[in-house]
Enzyme design. Structure first.
Site, PDB file in Angstrom:
ATOM      1  N   HIS A   1     -13.425   1.410   0.996  1.00 57.67           N
ATOM      2  CA  HIS A   1     -13.327   0.297   1.963  1.00 57.67           C
ATOM      3  C   HIS A   1     -13.860  -1.001   1.374  1.00 57.67           C
ATOM      4  O   HIS A   1     -14.248  -1.907   2.115  1.00 57.67           O
ATOM      5  CB  HIS A   1     -14.125   0.574   3.260  1.00 57.67           C
ATOM      6  CG  HIS A   1     -13.575   1.666   4.120  1.00 57.67           C
ATOM      7  ND1 HIS A   1     -14.393   2.505   4.851  1.00 57.67           N
ATOM      8  CD2 HIS A   1     -12.314   2.049   4.378  1.00 57.67           C
ATOM      9  CE1 HIS A   1     -13.640   3.363   5.523  1.00 57.67           C
ATOM     10  NE2 HIS A   1     -12.364   3.112   5.248  1.00 57.67           N
TER      11      HIS A   1
ATOM     12  N   ASN B   1       0.873  -1.175   0.000  1.00 56.51           N
ATOM     13  CA  ASN B   1       0.000   0.000   0.000  1.00 56.51           C
ATOM     14  C   ASN B   1       0.907   1.220   0.000  1.00 56.51           C
ATOM     15  O   ASN B   1       1.520   1.545   1.015  1.00 56.51           O
ATOM     16  CB  ASN B   1      -0.884  -0.028   1.252  1.00 56.51           C
ATOM     17  CG  ASN B   1      -1.879   1.112   1.272  1.00 56.51           C
ATOM     18  OD1 ASN B   1      -1.858   1.981   0.395  1.00 56.51           O
ATOM     19  ND2 ASN B   1      -2.738   1.122   2.274  1.00 56.51           N
TER      20      ASN B   1
ATOM     21  N   ARG C   1     -13.224  13.409  10.060  1.00 55.69           N
ATOM     22  CA  ARG C   1     -14.046  13.793   8.903  1.00 55.69           C
ATOM     23  C   ARG C   1     -15.494  13.980   9.324  1.00 55.69           C
ATOM     24  O   ARG C   1     -16.019  13.193  10.119  1.00 55.69           O
ATOM     25  CB  ARG C   1     -13.971  12.715   7.814  1.00 55.69           C
ATOM     26  CG  ARG C   1     -12.696  12.770   7.009  1.00 55.69           C
ATOM     27  CD  ARG C   1     -12.617  11.619   6.031  1.00 55.69           C
ATOM     28  NE  ARG C   1     -11.584  10.681   6.414  1.00 55.69           N
ATOM     29  CZ  ARG C   1     -11.413   9.473   5.868  1.00 55.69           C
ATOM     30  NH1 ARG C   1     -12.236   9.055   4.942  1.00 55.69           N
ATOM     31  NH2 ARG C   1     -10.430   8.704   6.263  1.00 55.69           N
TER      32      ARG C   1
ATOM     33  N   GLU D   1      -7.698  -6.751   5.452  1.00 54.07           N
ATOM     34  CA  GLU D   1      -7.689  -6.316   4.059  1.00 54.07           C
ATOM     35  C   GLU D   1      -6.524  -6.923   3.288  1.00 54.07           C
ATOM     36  O   GLU D   1      -6.643  -7.240   2.107  1.00 54.07           O
ATOM     37  CB  GLU D   1      -7.663  -4.787   4.005  1.00 54.07           C
ATOM     38  CG  GLU D   1      -8.998  -4.190   4.438  1.00 54.07           C
ATOM     39  CD  GLU D   1      -8.940  -2.724   4.766  1.00 54.07           C
ATOM     40  OE1 GLU D   1      -8.475  -2.385   5.876  1.00 54.07           O
ATOM     41  OE2 GLU D   1      -9.355  -1.915   3.928  1.00 54.07           O
TER      42      GLU D   1
ATOM     43  N   ARG E   1      -2.623  -2.156  -3.345  1.00 54.23           N
ATOM     44  CA  ARG E   1      -3.889  -1.501  -3.024  1.00 54.23           C
ATOM     45  C   ARG E   1      -3.950  -0.164  -3.773  1.00 54.23           C
ATOM     46  O   ARG E   1      -3.009   0.624  -3.711  1.00 54.23           O
ATOM     47  CB  ARG E   1      -3.979  -1.244  -1.522  1.00 54.23           C
ATOM     48  CG  ARG E   1      -5.255  -0.566  -1.169  1.00 54.23           C
ATOM     49  CD  ARG E   1      -5.201   0.108   0.174  1.00 54.23           C
ATOM     50  NE  ARG E   1      -6.414   0.885   0.346  1.00 54.23           N
ATOM     51  CZ  ARG E   1      -6.467   1.994   1.072  1.00 54.23           C
ATOM     52  NH1 ARG E   1      -5.409   2.442   1.703  1.00 54.23           N
ATOM     53  NH2 ARG E   1      -7.592   2.659   1.176  1.00 54.23           N
TER      54      ARG E   1
END
Ligand code: AMP
Length: 405
Positions: free
Chosen positions: A176, A10, A237, A381, A87
């Site tokens: 996601h 990633n 957020r 993941e 990713r």
């Protein structure tokens, strides 16, 4: 069959997170993080079992960090790598699944860069560097958005002029995807359903948070939209706000777009509401001490989460279960309890003893009595990315690949 190995990468603008996964082991053989890339203080920390070490990345280059991974892979892998899985945050409308990276895939990632300007260009730096260093094996892109490409138009379109969608890709994409896909398939296993089957509401609650409605392995709707700002209250957020907020703040306070962007992405959410922290652990402890900001932040987080799940339920023909995952979803009994209290209309109820089970437990059920299943499932993941890489390699070996795009 031999136990195949996948290196999962990633890559961000100043960091590379990596994990060496074998098909059979639940934990990575080797994992780590190279940070402060692009500076003279580049450093890579890695661990394998109980061994932990640090390597300096003198010139701070992504390619140097990846090159210094090679001897580690040789040391901890008992056979050659089968693939490298990358990713990638945004695949636009180009991809519905994993893709073997070639010039066309790179061009499509570039094409989607305006939708993820902080992420996609950084992924490309990592992809190019890794392809140069590991040039004799397939490199595969796994997109956060791909899982949600099964959403129907009534879920992914905004009520905006059509040309904005047609010419500029303004629509809901969702993120996601790797995590939602993973926990839904684990939920089928846990409940003894046919593999991949079931009607699930999933809540990925980490620093970023999103919900998803999944039927038989297909995403039908999700809470994040064109960007990962839409939807739930998150660490920093805001999630959904009135779209007129931008013009209101510009007119009344003279704020420019950068100021507004920063406020919505970095100063809002749990941090903004509580005035204390973006970390749910801190807020749960402060709430217990009567901190009003922390109490409000937790309440708003859980109510808005429940409201999102209730909204997504309309995408499903029934609810086989609700799944909590991510740092908060897996570890915060209070968050799960307060959220499910708002969902009594659906017959959902939590068993307090099961909910209080100490964190770190494997996947488990926490519903009470006749409630539909409520599951806590640790997400993984990297494992999902490694599995998708291996499935794609098998497909490519057995039949000629049809290219998407
Ligand atoms: P993630 O992005 O999935 O690593 O999740 C990070 C978030 O998980 C952090 O913001 C923490 O607030 C939250 N978290 C981790 N452990 C706990 C815990 N024991 N209780 C509540 N929240 C937790």
């Amino acid at each position: 069959m031999t136990d195949r190995l996948v290196l999962v990468i990633n890559c961000g603008s100043s960091s590379i997170k990596f994990a060496l996964r074998s098909e059979s082991a639940r934990k990575p053989l080797l994992s780590g993080l190279a940070e402060r890339l692009g500076t003279a203080e580049g450093v890579m920390n890695w661990r394998a079992g109980d061994t932990r070490e640090q390597v300096m990345i003198g010139d701070g280059k992504h390619s140097t960090a990846l090159a210094s991974l090679l001897p580690l892979i040789e040391r901890f892998a008992d056979q050659p790598l089968t693939a490298v899985g990358h990713r990638v945050v945004h695949g636009g409308e180009h991809f519905t699944g994993a893709q073997i990276i070639d010039d066309q895939v790179i061009a499509a990632i570039e094409d989607s860069s305006p939708l993820a300007p902080l992420h996609n260009p950084a992924h490309l730096v990592g992809i190019r560097a890794a392809m140069a260093v590991l040039d004799d094996i397939p490199h595969i892109a796994i997109f956060d958005t791909a899982f949600h490409q099964s959403m129907p138009p009534h879920a992914y379109r905004y009520a905006l002029p059509e040309a904005l969608y047609r010419d500029h890709g303004v629509r809901r994409y969702g993120f996601h995807g790797t995590s939602h896909r993973f926990v839904a398939s684990q939920a089928s296993l846990l409940m003894g359903l046919e593999p991949g089957h079931g009607a699930w509401l999933t809540a990925h609650l980490g620093n970023g948070c999103s919900t998803c409605a999944i039927l038989d392995g297909r995403s039908l709707d999700t809470s994040m939209g064109m960007t990962p700002l839409e939807g739930l209250v998150m660490g920093t957020r805001s999630g959904d706000v009135d779209p007129n907020l931008h013009s209101h703040l510009a007119r009344t306070l003279g704020w420019n777009l950068d100021r507004i962007d920063h406020m919505l992405n970095r100063e809002s959410g749990l941090l903004g509401l509580s005035g204390l922290s973006n970390d749910m652990r801190t807020l749960v402890a402060a709430r217990a001490d009567g901190h009003p900001g922390a109490t409000l932040a937790v309440e708003v987080f859980c109510y808005r989460l429940a409201r999102s799940l209730a909204g997504l339920a309309v995408a499903l023909p029934r609810i086989d279960g609700l799944v909590f995952t991510g740092g908060i979803g897996e570890n915060s009994p209070l968050t799960r309890e307060l959220t499910v209290r708002h969902l009594a209309l659906f017959g959902l109820a939590i068993d307090p003893a099961a909910n209080a089970t100490p964190p770190g437990n494997p996947a488990r059920q926490i519903q009470a009595g006749n409630s539909p299943a409520i599951l806590v499932i640790p997400t993984d993941e990297e494992r999902q990315i490694a599995e998708e890489c291996l499935v794609l390699i098998e497909l490519a070996n057995t039949q000629p690949m049809e290219k998407e795009d």
